[in-house]
Every structure is written in C-alpha cells, then in structure tokens.
Design a protein around this motif. Structure first.
Motif, PDB file in Angstrom:
ATOM      1  N   GLY A  10      59.158  27.886  44.248  1.00  0.00           N
ATOM      2  CA  GLY A  10      60.594  28.205  44.104  1.00  0.00           C
ATOM      3  C   GLY A  10      61.279  27.076  43.369  1.00  0.00           C
ATOM      4  N   LEU A  11      60.696  26.296  42.682  1.00  0.00           N
ATOM      5  CA  LEU A  11      61.366  25.396  41.710  1.00  0.00           C
ATOM      6  C   LEU A  11      62.011  26.103  40.540  1.00  0.00           C
ATOM      7  N   VAL A  12      61.565  27.047  40.121  1.00  0.00           N
ATOM      8  CA  VAL A  12      62.030  27.855  38.965  1.00  0.00           C
ATOM      9  C   VAL A  12      62.024  29.297  39.552  1.00  0.00           C
ATOM     10  N   VAL A  44      63.148  23.225  47.391  1.00  0.00           N
ATOM     11  CA  VAL A  44      61.613  23.597  47.926  1.00  0.00           C
ATOM     12  C   VAL A  44      61.166  23.053  49.185  1.00  0.00           C
ATOM     13  N   GLY A  45      61.796  22.375  49.924  1.00  0.00           N
ATOM     14  CA  GLY A  45      61.523  22.121  51.256  1.00  0.00           C
ATOM     15  C   GLY A  45      60.890  20.507  51.209  1.00  0.00           C
ATOM     16  N   PRO A  46      61.219  19.723  52.370  1.00  0.00           N
ATOM     17  CA  PRO A  46      60.720  18.216  52.175  1.00  0.00           C
ATOM     18  C   PRO A  46      59.253  18.018  51.897  1.00  0.00           C
ATOM     19  N   GLY A  74      69.940  12.558  41.914  1.00  0.00           N
ATOM     20  CA  GLY A  74      70.056  13.745  42.991  1.00  0.00           C
ATOM     21  C   GLY A  74      68.574  14.430  42.959  1.00  0.00           C
ATOM     22  N   GLY A  75      67.570  13.834  42.766  1.00  0.00           N
ATOM     23  CA  GLY A  75      66.389  14.522  42.813  1.00  0.00           C
ATOM     24  C   GLY A  75      65.751  14.451  44.079  1.00  0.00           C
ATOM     25  N   THR A  76      65.790  13.279  44.922  1.00  0.00           N
ATOM     26  CA  THR A  76      65.271  13.545  46.344  1.00  0.00           C
ATOM     27  C   THR A  76      66.042  14.254  47.210  1.00  0.00           C
ATOM     28  N   GLN A  77      67.367  14.766  46.893  1.00  0.00           N
ATOM     29  CA  GLN A  77      68.248  15.582  47.843  1.00  0.00           C
ATOM     30  C   GLN A  77      68.085  16.899  47.445  1.00  0.00           C
ATOM     31  N   LEU A 128      55.700  16.118  45.256  1.00  0.00           N
ATOM     32  CA  LEU A 128      55.977  15.698  44.040  1.00  0.00           C
ATOM     33  C   LEU A 128      56.635  14.430  43.726  1.00  0.00           C
ATOM     34  N   VAL A 129      57.519  13.854  44.586  1.00  0.00           N
ATOM     35  CA  VAL A 129      58.172  12.755  44.382  1.00  0.00           C
ATOM     36  C   VAL A 129      57.369  11.480  44.541  1.00  0.00           C
TER      37      VAL A 129
END
Ligand code: HXC
Length: 257
Positions: free
Chosen positions: A174-176, A150-152, A141-144, A158-159
């Motif tokens: 906003g990741l945490v 956090v926005g595309p 689910g990480g890509t979605q 990161l990805v």
C-alpha cells in the motif's frame, strides 16, 4: 520560486516539477522552492489538482547529503523546521495531489511522495527510507506518514533497515497505488487526478481535509471536524448546483463551475 522547482499548469492540472539532475537531491533551495510551488498551486484558480514529478529518470534520491554532511546540531535545529515545512506544504495543499514516481524515491524523496494523496510508480521504481544507513532517521515526516500509510510493523521494517522496496512490493504493502510502465507514469498520474478538474472543488477540498485532519485526532474530534465541514458546504454554489441537478433529473454530471 526556485529554478529547481517549477509549477507548470496545463488543462487544470499543475505539475510541480523537480529539476535538479542527476538525482533531484533536495537541497535547501529546492525545499524552499517546493513550499513556494505548493503555495502557488493552492492559490491559483486554474489549478484543480497537482502532480509532483521529478522527470523520466528519477523522482528524488533524498535530502542533499553533501549539504547536510557539514551541518552541526545547531545548524539542524534551525533547518529541521524547513524539512517538515516542504512536506507539510504538500500534505496541506487543499487540492488532490499525486506523486508520479520514476526511478528512485528515497529518504526525503519518499517523504515527498508520502505527503501526496496518491502515488503512481514506474515498474522499475525503488522506494525507501535509507536514512538509518547514514546514522539518522527520516526527518520530513517519514516516520509518521509511512506508519500511517502502511502500518507500524512495515514502517519499522523499512525505516529501521533502510532497505529499498521495488514497485511490486510497494504496491502490495500500500505504499503506492498504481504501477505502470515507466514511460506512462506521468500520463497515468495526470489521468488519476483529471477527474477533479471542473468538479465540486469545495467539497473535494473539504473531503480531503476531513479525512486528513480526522486521522490526526480521536474519533469524536474527527466526527466534529466532519460535521462542521459538512454543514459549511451548504454555503457553497457547488452544493446548490449538485442537488438542483439531481432534483431536476439533469443528465450526466452536475455542471459545476
Ligand atoms: C547528494 C546525491 C544523493 C543525495 C545521489 N547523489 N543521491 N547527492 N544527496 N541524496 C549524487 C551522488 O553523490 C552522485 O554524485 C550522483 O548523485 C549519482 O549518484 P550515484 O550514487 O553515483 O548513482 P547510483 O550508483 O546509480 O546510485 C543511486 C542511489 C545512490 C541508489 C540513489 O546515489 C544513493 O544511495 N543515494 C543516497 C540515497 C539516500 O541515502 N537518501 C537519503 C538521504 S537523507 P557524483 O558527484 O559522485 O556524480 C534524507 C534525510 C531526509 O533524505 C531528511 C528530511 C528531508
């Protein structure tokens, strides 16, 4: 349930405890265990909210690379449904959830945290989706979920690079949601969800569902989801209790059961 994942219940809060030292690498057993723990937490009436916790040192360093290394394409066709099942089980849990992130939350570990409603991180936590460095991409689910959170552009940063972020940067993007000293992560996570113990559980459930389902569809469909859930709450005792308490000028919070 697997020995590698336990559901521990105290004061209305269920802790889904990952326990596979040294890194809580998520092998198939722990993935099945997570699905079972989420189902139990969803069903138990003495669980109002859930903390996902990997212990004092590490949240989870991802799927078990040693287990995946020998897998073929057809093995992964069979297995990849489970990869999404364990994060879906968490994301669909009809109760508030928080990830208490100590140490590393990488790959599938970061995806577990992403499937929670909130993330509390230790000052020295490191998060990331380093799958690209293994020649793969996030598969739980990480890509979605990361892109939605956090926005595309930040998700692609990161990805596509696989770089780790520290807690400060994770908070900034906003990741945490909160950063606390390492020793306080679990307690702070419990505190964050303790307000839901003894609250209007059906309304809390409906609010979470309306927001999550609404993010998956267009605005009109989302508004229809909200309308139906809103109307449905008029069949609950919580709604009657909450409104009666206001009309009768009750003191403090309404006495929800
Ligand atoms: C299997 C792992 C592991 C993993 C660590 N270990 N991560 N084993 N799967 N994901 C093992 C190491 O092999 C080592 O075992 C022991 O844990 C300690 O790790 P070290 O590397 O020695 O520790 P350290 O130098 O402190 O580095 C920590 C680390 C690093 C930064 C977390 O281990 C690391 O980069 N791990 C991989 C992270 C990653 O790529 N995650 C994504 C996985 S793919 P031994 O036996 O040598 O002591 C993924 C796909 C998602 O998650 C798909 C859906 C779920």
């Amino acid at each position: 349930m697997s020995d590698l994942v336990r559901l521990e219940v105290e004061d209305g809060i269920g802790t889904v405890r990952l326990d596979r030292p040294p890194m809580n690498a998520l092998n198939a057993e722990i993935q099945h265990g997570l699905v079972a723990a989420c189902r139990e937490a969803a069903e138990r009436s003495d669980v109002a909210a859930v903390v996902v916790y990997g212990g004092e040192k590490v949240f989870a360093a991802g799927a078990d690379i040693k287990e995946m290394e020998t897998m073929s394409y057809t093995d992964m066709v069979d297995h990849s449904g489970l990869l999404q099942d364990f994060t879906r089980a968490l994301a669909r849990l009809p109760k508030p959830t928080v990830a208490a992130v100590t140490g590393y939350a990488l790959g599938g570990g970061c995806e577990v945290a992403l499937a929670c409603d909130w993330r509390v991180a230790a000052e020295d936590a490191r998060l990331g989706q380093p799958e690209i460095l293994l020649g793969i991409i996030p598969g739980a689910g990480g890509t979605q979920r990361l892109a939605r959170l956090v926005g595309p552009a930040r998700a692609k940063d990161l990805v596509l690079s696989g770089r780790f972020v520290d807690a400060r940067e994770a908070l900034a993007i906003g990741l945490v949601d909160r950063v606390v000293p390492a020793a306080e992560v679990y307690t702070a996570s419990r505190e964050l969800v303790s307000r839901y113990v003894g609250g209007p559980s059906y309304a809390v459930r409906a609010a979470k569902e309306a927001i999550d389902r609404g993010l998956e569809v267009d605005l009109e469909t989302g508004l229809e989801i909200e309308r139906q859930l809103f109307a449905g709450l008029f069949a609950t005792r919580d709604r009657a209790t909450g409104m009666r308490h206001f009309v009768e000028k009750g003191k403090g919070p309404a006495p929800f059961e």
